[in-house]
Write a protein that holds these residues in place. Structure first.
Motif, mmCIF file in Angstrom:
data_model
loop_
_atom_site.group_PDB
_atom_site.id
_atom_site.type_symbol
_atom_site.label_atom_id
_atom_site.label_comp_id
_atom_site.label_asym_id
_atom_site.label_seq_id
_atom_site.Cartn_x
_atom_site.Cartn_y
_atom_site.Cartn_z
ATOM 1 N N ARG A 84 0.596 -1.427 0.382
ATOM 2 C CA ARG A 84 -0.208 0.012 -0.263
ATOM 3 C C ARG A 84 0.616 1.122 -0.339
ATOM 4 O O ARG A 84 0.434 2.420 -0.941
ATOM 5 C CB ARG A 84 -0.629 0.040 1.446
ATOM 6 C CG ARG A 84 -1.847 1.310 1.203
ATOM 7 C CD ARG A 84 -3.035 0.890 2.171
ATOM 8 N NE ARG A 84 -2.376 -0.179 2.920
ATOM 9 C CZ ARG A 84 -2.953 -0.576 4.071
ATOM 10 N NH1 ARG A 84 -3.478 -0.154 4.963
ATOM 11 N NH2 ARG A 84 -2.372 -2.152 3.991
ATOM 12 N N GLU A 85 1.790 1.364 0.693
ATOM 13 C CA GLU A 85 2.536 2.372 0.654
ATOM 14 C C GLU A 85 3.731 2.178 -0.122
ATOM 15 O O GLU A 85 3.374 4.141 -1.090
ATOM 16 C CB GLU A 85 4.033 1.700 1.287
ATOM 17 C CG GLU A 85 5.123 3.117 1.675
ATOM 18 C CD GLU A 85 6.332 3.004 2.845
ATOM 19 O OE1 GLU A 85 7.769 3.864 3.300
ATOM 20 O OE2 GLU A 85 6.110 1.965 3.780
ATOM 21 N N ILE A 86 3.592 1.438 -1.195
ATOM 22 C CA ILE A 86 4.281 1.283 -2.078
ATOM 23 C C ILE A 86 3.304 2.328 -3.685
ATOM 24 O O ILE A 86 3.658 2.905 -4.296
ATOM 25 C CB ILE A 86 4.729 0.423 -2.645
ATOM 26 C CG1 ILE A 86 6.071 0.072 -1.863
ATOM 27 C CG2 ILE A 86 5.244 0.235 -4.309
ATOM 28 C CD1 ILE A 86 6.923 -1.481 -2.151
ATOM 29 N N ALA A 87 2.303 1.749 -3.608
ATOM 30 C CA ALA A 87 1.290 2.170 -4.431
ATOM 31 C C ALA A 87 0.861 3.437 -4.549
ATOM 32 O O ALA A 87 0.741 4.270 -4.693
ATOM 33 C CB ALA A 87 -0.191 1.749 -4.214
ATOM 34 N N VAL A 88 0.773 3.998 -2.889
ATOM 35 C CA VAL A 88 0.817 5.359 -2.282
ATOM 36 C C VAL A 88 1.847 6.320 -2.944
ATOM 37 O O VAL A 88 1.436 7.594 -3.565
ATOM 38 C CB VAL A 88 0.775 5.500 -0.954
ATOM 39 C CG1 VAL A 88 0.299 7.383 -0.496
ATOM 40 C CG2 VAL A 88 -1.557 4.940 -0.848
ATOM 41 N N LEU A 89 2.640 6.296 -2.881
ATOM 42 C CA LEU A 89 4.135 6.574 -3.634
ATOM 43 C C LEU A 89 3.855 6.778 -5.138
ATOM 44 O O LEU A 89 4.484 8.154 -5.071
ATOM 45 C CB LEU A 89 5.042 6.331 -2.509
ATOM 46 C CG LEU A 89 5.510 6.238 -1.242
ATOM 47 C CD1 LEU A 89 6.673 5.322 -0.833
ATOM 48 C CD2 LEU A 89 5.891 7.845 -0.563
ATOM 49 N N ARG A 90 3.837 5.674 -5.330
ATOM 50 C CA ARG A 90 3.398 5.931 -6.894
ATOM 51 C C ARG A 90 3.051 6.680 -7.817
ATOM 52 O O ARG A 90 2.616 8.037 -8.386
ATOM 53 C CB ARG A 90 3.655 4.274 -7.376
ATOM 54 C CG ARG A 90 4.532 3.234 -7.319
ATOM 55 C CD ARG A 90 4.560 2.431 -8.061
ATOM 56 N NE ARG A 90 5.470 1.586 -8.649
ATOM 57 C CZ ARG A 90 5.814 0.515 -8.225
ATOM 58 N NH1 ARG A 90 4.769 -0.447 -8.457
ATOM 59 N NH2 ARG A 90 7.247 -0.429 -8.685
ATOM 60 N N ALA A 91 1.682 6.971 -6.429
ATOM 61 C CA ALA A 91 -0.025 7.861 -7.362
ATOM 62 C C ALA A 91 0.693 9.286 -7.040
ATOM 63 O O ALA A 91 0.230 10.061 -7.893
ATOM 64 C CB ALA A 91 -1.321 7.006 -6.604
ATOM 65 N N LYS A 93 1.895 13.065 -6.717
ATOM 66 C CA LYS A 93 2.657 13.395 -7.344
ATOM 67 C C LYS A 93 2.569 14.714 -6.543
ATOM 68 O O LYS A 93 1.801 15.417 -6.715
ATOM 69 C CB LYS A 93 2.854 13.835 -8.513
ATOM 70 C CG LYS A 93 2.758 12.401 -9.458
ATOM 71 C CD LYS A 93 3.918 12.120 -9.748
ATOM 72 C CE LYS A 93 4.840 10.791 -10.465
ATOM 73 N NZ LYS A 93 5.168 8.958 -9.277
ATOM 74 N N HIS A 94 3.037 15.668 -5.446
ATOM 75 C CA HIS A 94 2.712 16.745 -5.027
ATOM 76 C C HIS A 94 3.929 17.277 -3.561
ATOM 77 O O HIS A 94 4.600 16.120 -4.015
ATOM 78 C CB HIS A 94 1.161 16.487 -3.656
ATOM 79 C CG HIS A 94 1.500 17.807 -3.184
ATOM 80 N ND1 HIS A 94 2.391 18.385 -1.589
ATOM 81 C CD2 HIS A 94 0.414 18.032 -3.349
ATOM 82 C CE1 HIS A 94 1.232 19.031 -1.793
ATOM 83 N NE2 HIS A 94 0.192 19.666 -2.865
ATOM 84 N N GLU A 95 4.178 18.768 -4.008
ATOM 85 C CA GLU A 95 6.152 19.376 -3.588
ATOM 86 C C GLU A 95 5.908 19.200 -2.389
ATOM 87 O O GLU A 95 7.027 19.152 -2.244
ATOM 88 C CB GLU A 95 5.469 20.834 -3.875
ATOM 89 C CG GLU A 95 4.270 21.570 -2.967
ATOM 90 C CD GLU A 95 4.868 23.045 -3.555
ATOM 91 O OE1 GLU A 95 4.149 23.474 -2.322
ATOM 92 O OE2 GLU A 95 4.241 22.975 -4.502
ATOM 93 N N ARG A 96 5.114 18.651 -1.180
ATOM 94 C CA ARG A 96 4.931 18.256 -0.180
ATOM 95 C C ARG A 96 5.237 17.030 0.534
ATOM 96 O O ARG A 96 4.989 16.096 1.305
ATOM 97 C CB ARG A 96 3.767 19.023 0.983
ATOM 98 C CG ARG A 96 4.230 20.718 0.843
ATOM 99 C CD ARG A 96 2.642 21.213 1.514
ATOM 100 N NE ARG A 96 2.771 22.615 1.207
ATOM 101 C CZ ARG A 96 3.245 23.303 2.362
ATOM 102 N NH1 ARG A 96 3.196 22.542 3.997
ATOM 103 N NH2 ARG A 96 3.197 24.665 1.945
ATOM 104 N N VAL A 97 5.269 15.824 -0.247
ATOM 105 C CA VAL A 97 5.719 14.697 -0.782
ATOM 106 C C VAL A 97 6.332 14.361 -1.082
ATOM 107 O O VAL A 97 6.921 14.903 -2.368
ATOM 108 C CB VAL A 97 4.510 13.629 -0.826
ATOM 109 C CG1 VAL A 97 4.752 12.453 -0.585
ATOM 110 C CG2 VAL A 97 2.615 14.380 -0.585
ATOM 111 N N VAL A 98 6.996 13.148 -0.834
ATOM 112 C CA VAL A 98 8.909 13.099 -1.159
ATOM 113 C C VAL A 98 8.283 12.112 -2.385
ATOM 114 O O VAL A 98 7.850 11.012 -2.436
ATOM 115 C CB VAL A 98 9.494 11.502 0.554
ATOM 116 C CG1 VAL A 98 10.329 11.252 -0.166
ATOM 117 C CG2 VAL A 98 9.459 13.100 1.501
#
Length: 143
Positions: A84-91, A93-98
């Motif tokens: 789930r972490e990988i899926a969320v990180l892939r999805a 795209k925001h300046e405040r998210v790594v």
């Protein structure tokens, strides 16, 4: 207050150890190659992972690599949470998210390659402006 480990100066903040971004890469015994990345010093450690600074061998760009032990993930039954972490990180795209770049795996480890950001950038996003103005060390960043 700090700690010197193999030529890398670490600073503790809220119980987490960080390397100073102005320090040069540590001696070669810290380095390990994973895919196209050369792992360097430890940036932080948590319960389930260690985050290390890494350099892409071909481009020279710096990244943060989150190193997870497969046996610990299985033992704690964290497989679904990691997916789930990988899926969320892939999805996202925001300046405040790594920014997420890729996943690598070996027989014993899983490596998440992420954007590296210095502590002052994190603080500039998270801290209120009135606190930032009084902290001169946090407004200057060497990255």
């Amino acid at each position: 207050m700090g700690l010197d480990v193999g030529g890398v100066r670490l600073t503790q903040l809220w119980g987490v150890w960080f390397c100073k971004s102005s320090m040069k890469s540590p001696t070669s015994f810290f380095k390990k190659r994973v895919g196209d990345y050369e792992l360097c010093e430890v940036l932080g450690e948590g319960t389930f992972a260690t985050v290390r600074r890494a350099t892409h061998v071909k481009t020279g760009l710096e990244f943060a690599v989150k190193c997870l032990d497969k046996s610990e993930i299985e033992r704690q039954r964290m497989g679904k949470q990691l997916k789930r972490e990988i899926a969320v990180l892939r999805a996202i795209k925001h300046e405040r998210v790594v920014q997420f770049h890729e996943v690598l795996a070996s027989k014993t480890k899983i490596y998440l390659v992420l954007e590296v950001c210095c502590l002052c950038r994190v603080w500039s996003i998270c801290m209120p402006p009135y606190l930032m103005n009084s902290c001169t060390t946090l407004t200057s960043c060497s990255l």
